[in-house]
Design a protein around this motif. Sequence first.
Motif, mmCIF file in Angstrom:
data_model
loop_
_atom_site.group_PDB
_atom_site.id
_atom_site.type_symbol
_atom_site.label_atom_id
_atom_site.label_comp_id
_atom_site.label_asym_id
_atom_site.label_seq_id
_atom_site.Cartn_x
_atom_site.Cartn_y
_atom_site.Cartn_z
ATOM 1 N N VAL A 37 -9.792 -9.269 -7.848
ATOM 2 C CA VAL A 37 -9.385 -10.413 -8.670
ATOM 3 C C VAL A 37 -7.870 -10.600 -8.604
ATOM 4 C CG1 VAL A 37 -9.263 -11.309 -11.030
ATOM 5 C CG2 VAL A 37 -11.373 -10.266 -10.199
ATOM 6 N N ASN A 38 -7.115 -9.520 -8.767
ATOM 7 C CA ASN A 38 -5.653 -9.634 -8.728
ATOM 8 C C ASN A 38 -5.158 -10.067 -7.357
ATOM 9 O OD1 ASN A 38 -5.259 -9.024 -11.395
ATOM 10 N ND2 ASN A 38 -4.929 -6.852 -11.036
ATOM 11 N N LEU A 39 -5.761 -9.524 -6.301
ATOM 12 C CA LEU A 39 -5.366 -9.932 -4.958
ATOM 13 C C LEU A 39 -5.758 -11.387 -4.694
ATOM 14 C CD1 LEU A 39 -6.127 -6.797 -2.783
ATOM 15 C CD2 LEU A 39 -3.900 -7.778 -3.314
ATOM 16 N N SER A 40 -6.870 -11.802 -5.234
ATOM 17 C CA SER A 40 -7.319 -13.179 -5.070
ATOM 18 C C SER A 40 -6.343 -14.156 -5.721
ATOM 19 C CB SER A 40 -8.721 -13.353 -5.649
ATOM 20 O OG SER A 40 -9.180 -14.652 -5.455
ATOM 21 N N VAL A 41 -5.823 -13.791 -6.869
ATOM 22 C CA VAL A 41 -4.815 -14.624 -7.548
ATOM 23 C C VAL A 41 -3.593 -14.793 -6.644
ATOM 24 C CG1 VAL A 41 -3.170 -14.650 -9.475
ATOM 25 C CG2 VAL A 41 -5.574 -14.112 -9.894
ATOM 26 N N LEU A 42 -3.182 -13.711 -6.024
ATOM 27 C CA LEU A 42 -2.042 -13.760 -5.109
ATOM 28 C C LEU A 42 -2.389 -14.596 -3.877
ATOM 29 C CD1 LEU A 42 0.808 -12.671 -4.611
ATOM 30 C CD2 LEU A 42 -0.245 -10.707 -3.485
ATOM 31 N N LYS A 43 -3.546 -14.345 -3.296
ATOM 32 C CA LYS A 43 -3.987 -15.033 -2.078
ATOM 33 C C LYS A 43 -4.090 -16.549 -2.274
ATOM 34 C CE LYS A 43 -8.386 -15.008 -0.800
ATOM 35 N NZ LYS A 43 -9.098 -16.094 -0.207
ATOM 36 N N ASN A 44 -4.480 -16.953 -3.457
ATOM 37 C CA ASN A 44 -4.681 -18.373 -3.737
ATOM 38 C C ASN A 44 -3.465 -19.049 -4.371
ATOM 39 O OD1 ASN A 44 -7.408 -18.638 -2.765
ATOM 40 N ND2 ASN A 44 -7.993 -17.331 -4.471
ATOM 41 N N ASP A 45 -2.305 -18.404 -4.235
ATOM 42 C CA ASP A 45 -1.042 -18.972 -4.736
ATOM 43 C C ASP A 45 -1.067 -19.259 -6.232
ATOM 44 O OD1 ASP A 45 -0.295 -20.800 -1.721
ATOM 45 O OD2 ASP A 45 0.612 -18.954 -2.442
ATOM 46 N N ARG A 46 -1.757 -18.428 -6.987
ATOM 47 C CA ARG A 46 -1.779 -18.608 -8.439
ATOM 48 C C ARG A 46 -0.936 -17.550 -9.157
ATOM 49 N NH1 ARG A 46 -7.530 -18.957 -7.642
ATOM 50 N NH2 ARG A 46 -7.637 -17.048 -8.851
ATOM 51 N N ALA A 47 -0.356 -16.631 -8.412
ATOM 52 C CA ALA A 47 0.461 -15.576 -9.020
ATOM 53 C C ALA A 47 1.826 -16.130 -9.403
ATOM 54 C CB ALA A 47 0.630 -14.410 -8.052
ATOM 55 N N ARG A 48 2.309 -15.680 -10.527
ATOM 56 C CA ARG A 48 3.647 -16.091 -10.975
ATOM 57 C C ARG A 48 4.658 -14.967 -10.806
ATOM 58 N NH1 ARG A 48 3.485 -20.849 -15.049
ATOM 59 N NH2 ARG A 48 1.555 -21.765 -14.329
ATOM 60 N N ALA A 49 4.153 -13.751 -10.571
ATOM 61 C CA ALA A 49 5.032 -12.594 -10.396
ATOM 62 C C ALA A 49 4.273 -11.535 -9.607
ATOM 63 C CB ALA A 49 5.449 -12.034 -11.756
ATOM 64 N N ILE A 50 5.024 -10.610 -9.016
ATOM 65 C CA ILE A 50 4.424 -9.481 -8.307
ATOM 66 C C ILE A 50 5.371 -8.296 -8.437
ATOM 67 C CG2 ILE A 50 5.388 -10.238 -6.098
ATOM 68 C CD1 ILE A 50 2.890 -9.007 -4.754
ATOM 69 N N ARG A 51 4.810 -7.131 -8.689
ATOM 70 C CA ARG A 51 5.631 -5.924 -8.773
ATOM 71 C C ARG A 51 6.085 -5.521 -7.378
ATOM 72 N NH1 ARG A 51 2.231 -2.102 -12.951
ATOM 73 N NH2 ARG A 51 2.591 -3.450 -14.747
ATOM 74 N N PHE A 52 7.285 -4.983 -7.295
ATOM 75 C CA PHE A 52 7.793 -4.520 -6.004
ATOM 76 C C PHE A 52 6.884 -3.450 -5.415
ATOM 77 C CE2 PHE A 52 12.426 -5.741 -7.090
ATOM 78 C CZ PHE A 52 12.231 -7.009 -6.578
ATOM 79 N N SER A 53 6.331 -2.584 -6.257
ATOM 80 C CA SER A 53 5.448 -1.530 -5.749
ATOM 81 C C SER A 53 4.176 -2.122 -5.138
ATOM 82 C CB SER A 53 5.094 -0.535 -6.858
ATOM 83 O OG SER A 53 4.473 -1.194 -7.952
ATOM 84 N N THR A 54 3.676 -3.189 -5.738
ATOM 85 C CA THR A 54 2.501 -3.877 -5.201
ATOM 86 C C THR A 54 2.849 -4.567 -3.891
ATOM 87 O OG1 THR A 54 1.597 -4.222 -7.413
ATOM 88 C CG2 THR A 54 0.786 -5.675 -5.662
ATOM 89 N N LEU A 55 3.980 -5.224 -3.871
ATOM 90 C CA LEU A 55 4.444 -5.903 -2.672
ATOM 91 C C LEU A 55 4.602 -4.909 -1.526
ATOM 92 C CD1 LEU A 55 5.356 -8.650 -1.594
ATOM 93 C CD2 LEU A 55 7.623 -8.156 -2.502
ATOM 94 N N ARG A 56 5.188 -3.769 -1.812
ATOM 95 C CA ARG A 56 5.378 -2.728 -0.801
ATOM 96 C C ARG A 56 4.044 -2.204 -0.291
ATOM 97 N NH1 ARG A 56 9.379 0.841 1.229
ATOM 98 N NH2 ARG A 56 8.262 1.944 2.857
#
Length: 75
Positions: A37-56
Amino acid sequence: MGEDVELTGIHCRLDELLDERGMTLTRLAELVNLSIVNLSVLKNDRARAIRFSTLRAICDALGCQVGDLLVLARD
């Protein structure tokens, strides 16, 4: 592109990178220990923020750089 892209001006290329690597969202979720679900939010351009650790973790799993994953949206 979605409403959030219009707000942030950032497009996440996760879908494209997964496709290029023949990887599923499910497999990426396993590799980075995040929910689909969290990755889907990112994949579908619905994320407003992302942690650097997640990005890494995503970049490590996909063998890419941050600039490959997150790009400025075109007008």
